[in-house]
Scaffold this motif. Structure first.
Motif, PDB file in Angstrom:
ATOM      1  N   ASP A   1     -26.923 -46.445  87.937  1.00  0.00           N
ATOM      2  CA  ASP A   1     -27.949 -47.170  87.216  1.00  0.00           C
ATOM      3  C   ASP A   1     -28.280 -46.632  85.849  1.00  0.00           C
ATOM      4  O   ASP A   1     -29.205 -46.814  85.308  1.00  0.00           O
ATOM      5  CB  ASP A   1     -29.294 -47.588  87.879  1.00  0.00           C
ATOM      6  CG  ASP A   1     -29.959 -46.349  88.650  1.00  0.00           C
ATOM      7  OD1 ASP A   1     -31.003 -46.568  89.113  1.00  0.00           O
ATOM      8  OD2 ASP A   1     -29.350 -45.315  88.657  1.00  0.00           O
ATOM      9  N   GLY A   2     -27.425 -45.577  85.541  1.00  0.00           N
ATOM     10  CA  GLY A   2     -27.335 -44.755  84.135  1.00  0.00           C
ATOM     11  C   GLY A   2     -28.954 -44.216  83.925  1.00  0.00           C
ATOM     12  O   GLY A   2     -29.317 -43.298  84.619  1.00  0.00           O
ATOM     13  N   ASP A   3     -29.426 -44.830  83.049  1.00  0.00           N
ATOM     14  CA  ASP A   3     -30.852 -43.888  82.569  1.00  0.00           C
ATOM     15  C   ASP A   3     -31.997 -44.165  83.485  1.00  0.00           C
ATOM     16  O   ASP A   3     -32.903 -43.409  83.489  1.00  0.00           O
ATOM     17  CB  ASP A   3     -31.117 -44.502  80.963  1.00  0.00           C
ATOM     18  CG  ASP A   3     -31.842 -43.370  80.298  1.00  0.00           C
ATOM     19  OD1 ASP A   3     -32.952 -43.403  79.810  1.00  0.00           O
ATOM     20  OD2 ASP A   3     -31.238 -42.009  80.387  1.00  0.00           O
ATOM     21  N   PHE A   4     -31.766 -45.269  84.118  1.00  0.00           N
ATOM     22  CA  PHE A   4     -33.013 -45.530  85.202  1.00  0.00           C
ATOM     23  C   PHE A   4     -32.849 -44.356  86.099  1.00  0.00           C
ATOM     24  O   PHE A   4     -33.664 -43.613  86.748  1.00  0.00           O
ATOM     25  CB  PHE A   4     -32.789 -46.679  85.824  1.00  0.00           C
ATOM     26  CG  PHE A   4     -33.275 -47.834  85.238  1.00  0.00           C
ATOM     27  CD1 PHE A   4     -32.337 -48.636  84.392  1.00  0.00           C
ATOM     28  CD2 PHE A   4     -34.636 -48.120  84.979  1.00  0.00           C
ATOM     29  CE1 PHE A   4     -32.952 -49.576  83.651  1.00  0.00           C
ATOM     30  CE2 PHE A   4     -35.107 -49.131  84.251  1.00  0.00           C
ATOM     31  CZ  PHE A   4     -34.340 -50.030  83.426  1.00  0.00           C
ATOM     32  N   GLY A   5     -31.482 -44.053  86.579  1.00  0.00           N
ATOM     33  CA  GLY A   5     -31.291 -42.888  87.576  1.00  0.00           C
ATOM     34  C   GLY A   5     -31.391 -41.452  87.032  1.00  0.00           C
ATOM     35  O   GLY A   5     -32.175 -40.513  87.658  1.00  0.00           O
ATOM     36  N   ARG A   6     -31.403 -41.304  85.610  1.00  0.00           N
ATOM     37  CA  ARG A   6     -31.651 -40.077  85.219  1.00  0.00           C
ATOM     38  C   ARG A   6     -33.214 -39.806  85.167  1.00  0.00           C
ATOM     39  O   ARG A   6     -33.595 -38.671  85.662  1.00  0.00           O
ATOM     40  CB  ARG A   6     -31.268 -40.110  83.631  1.00  0.00           C
ATOM     41  CG  ARG A   6     -31.336 -38.690  83.060  1.00  0.00           C
ATOM     42  CD  ARG A   6     -30.689 -38.817  81.486  1.00  0.00           C
ATOM     43  NE  ARG A   6     -31.728 -39.576  80.521  1.00  0.00           N
ATOM     44  CZ  ARG A   6     -32.720 -39.005  79.947  1.00  0.00           C
ATOM     45  NH1 ARG A   6     -32.879 -37.888  80.119  1.00  0.00           N
ATOM     46  NH2 ARG A   6     -33.375 -40.223  79.324  1.00  0.00           N
ATOM     47  N   THR A   7     -34.097 -40.641  84.486  1.00  0.00           N
ATOM     48  CA  THR A   7     -35.424 -40.598  84.511  1.00  0.00           C
ATOM     49  C   THR A   7     -36.057 -40.558  86.078  1.00  0.00           C
ATOM     50  O   THR A   7     -37.070 -39.867  86.392  1.00  0.00           O
ATOM     51  CB  THR A   7     -36.012 -41.654  83.758  1.00  0.00           C
ATOM     52  OG1 THR A   7     -35.864 -43.019  84.544  1.00  0.00           O
ATOM     53  CG2 THR A   7     -35.502 -42.028  82.232  1.00  0.00           C
TER      54      THR A   7
END
Lengths: 223, 300
Positions: free
Chosen positions: B196-202
């Motif tokens: 999930d891209g940036d959701f995963g990163r944050t």
């Protein structure tokens, strides 16, 4: 199979051995004017107004200080700016000043009977906020002595200071200390007392006072 | 056998029993003597409460400017990490809300406001977007994360998946492990390993923050350690938290059970602006509303 009863002589030996090890002194009956024997309490009943029997204070504590650890809070490394540097002299002075407060507390709380059972040593040591957080256990941990202590002699004591600096301004002085004492009870017996732990001092308008403490007071005695 | 011999013979078992009993009694006396020192111990653990009315809300900002990757002023970078930390100082509970950096807010990406006007402008943008008043901000950089990790002796985290990313430099296998400074930085910068891209990163940022908290509570709870860590927090962040409040806040943090720290899982969708910039349409649900009502910590 029927068990043989314990030999009476063995039971007597065990009872004598047990009574020798409980540490509770055998009370001596005294005669009342009516002639009836009265056995006094095994331990003294606390007086509501305790009075130290020793009028003279013991020699004062002297805390042997380790070298000062200095922590710099300058965030130049993450801002990639020129470091501000730390005023080491100011750090040393802050450590000495806070150590003097701790030393004065140890002496007022333990070696000088004139200040026992008063609030003055705690008020000099702790910030107003820290004083408000004191409960009974905390007061005991900070040296409210038991009523059977007649005199306290200082032993070896050391302190390890750490000073948090912002340029030339000291922000905190954290003292990790260990103080050994010898207490003399009203019975004449000697006990080992140890006060040790950490105290974080801040400048609060009354000089350096401790904002937070985590110390233990241990008392060891032989029965 | 004479009567005397008979008596002697019959006395032998009794003598043996006497000797055994004396040994037992002597041993018992010895054991009792060894443990006869009476010790009493009192403890004074005085940690004054952090004085604050209502909810304490701190905006945690991770700037994308700073060594070793980008030179420049971190206070004018982009806020690639944006996290609302809401603390109920009385109930000793907290909620972390991770806001993706590309969230559309005020006509632009929410993280651009740091570059436009520094931490204060960034705080205003998040307040406008969430409706939550923010008390303080705390901004750190790449080097700040590395340095804090080093001071802690590494940060123990639960890596959820295989993370391999050339851009961030991550190369981590799933499982519980202790990350050094370089690994920690790669861990929080990697978005390509998350489906999930940036959701995963944050979300990883929030996990890292909770891991640090848990570690401080379990291993660095004594006053000397906390003073040391607080000094290094000041060294690795730029914050408007008053200097004399840093230690009381650290003391408060150690009084919050890690189980009472809740991390909100937000979702949303990806899009692009007319200019082709990637954006996130955030679906925050009632997360912001609950914080406005003062409801923080694990859902009841």
């Amino acid at each position: 199979m029927q068990r043989r009863p314990l030999a009476p002589w063995l039971l007597a030996v065990a009872l004598v051995a047990a009574s020798a090890c409980t540490g509770v002194p055998e009370a001596t009956p005294t005669a009342t004017p009516e002639g009836q024997a009265v056995r006094p309490a095994a331990t003294p009943t606390p007086s509501p107004t305790p009075t130290p029997l020793a009028a003279e204070p013991a020699p004062p504590f002297e805390l042997a200080a380790d070298p000062v650890h200095v922590l710099d809070t300058d965030n130049a490394p993450i801002l990639s700016t020129e470091p501000r540097g730390v005023d080491e002299t100011a750090a040393e002075q802050a450590a000495q000043d806070a150590t003097a407060v701790l030393e004065a507390f140890l002496n007022a709380q333990y070696t000088d009977p004139a200040t026992w059972f008063s609030e003055a040593p705690l008020a000099a040591l702790l910030t107003d906020g820290a004083q408000q957080a004191l409960g009974d256990e905390e007061r005991r941990g900070l040296g409210v002595l038991d009523l059977d202590v007649q005199r306290v002699e200082p032993g070896p004591a050391s302190v390890d200071p750490m000073v948090t600096m912002h340029g030339s301004t000291p922000r905190h002085v954290t003292l990790t200390f260990h103080a050994a004492l010898v207490g003399v009870l009203t019975s004449g017996a000697e006990i080992a007392i140890t006060q040790a732990g950490h105290a974080v001092f801040v400048p609060d308008g009354h000089g350096w006072r401790a904002q937070a403490v985590d110390v233990t007071l241990e008392r060891e005695e032989e029965p | 056998m004479t009567a005397g011999a008979a008596r002697r013979a019959s006395a032998l078992p009794a003598l043996a029993r006497l000797a055994t009993s004396l040994v037992v009694v002597a041993t018992a006396l010895g054991l009792l003597a060894a443990g006869a020192v009476a010790a009493t111990l009192h403890r004074a653990d005085v940690r004054p409460p952090y004085a604050h009315d209502g909810l304490l809300v701190v905006l945690v900002i991770g700037s994308d400017i700073g060594m070793p990757y980008r030179s420049g002023d971190p206070l004018r970078g982009r806020a690639d990490g944006l996290h609302l930390l809401a603390v109920d100082t009385e109930a000793r509970a907290a909620t972390i809300v991770n806001i993706p950096r590309d969230t559309l807010a005020g006509g632009t990406k929410i993280n651009a406001h740091l570059a436009f006007g520094g931490p204060e402008r960034q705080v205003s943008a998040v307040e406008d977007y969430t409706g939550i008043p923010i008390d303080h901000y705390a901004l750190t950089t790449f080097r700040g994360i590395e340095e804090m990790t080093r001071i802690l002796g590494g940060v123990e985290v639960e890596v959820e998946r295989r993370m391999v990313d050339r851009f961030s430099g991550s190369n981590l296998h799933p499982g519980r492990q202790t990350l050094d400074g370089e690994q920690s930085l790669a861990f929080v910068r990697d978005r390509n390993s998350h489906p999930d891209g940036d959701f995963g990163r944050t979300r990883t940022h929030g996990l890292f923050m909770r891991s640090v908290h848990e570690q401080v509570v379990s291993r660095h709870n004594d006053l000397r350690d906390l003073t040391y860590l607080t000094a290094h927090f000041a060294r690795t962040t730029v914050t408007d938290i008053p200097a004399d409040q840093l230690l009381p806040l650290a003391l408060l943090a150690t009084q919050i059970d890690p189980a009472d720290v809740h991390q909100e899982a937000l979702s949303g969708s990806f899009g692009t602006t007319s200019g082709g910039a990637s954006i996130v349409h955030l679906q925050s649900g009632d997360a912001f509303e609950r914080i406005r009502r003062g409801e923080v910590g694990p859902p009841r």
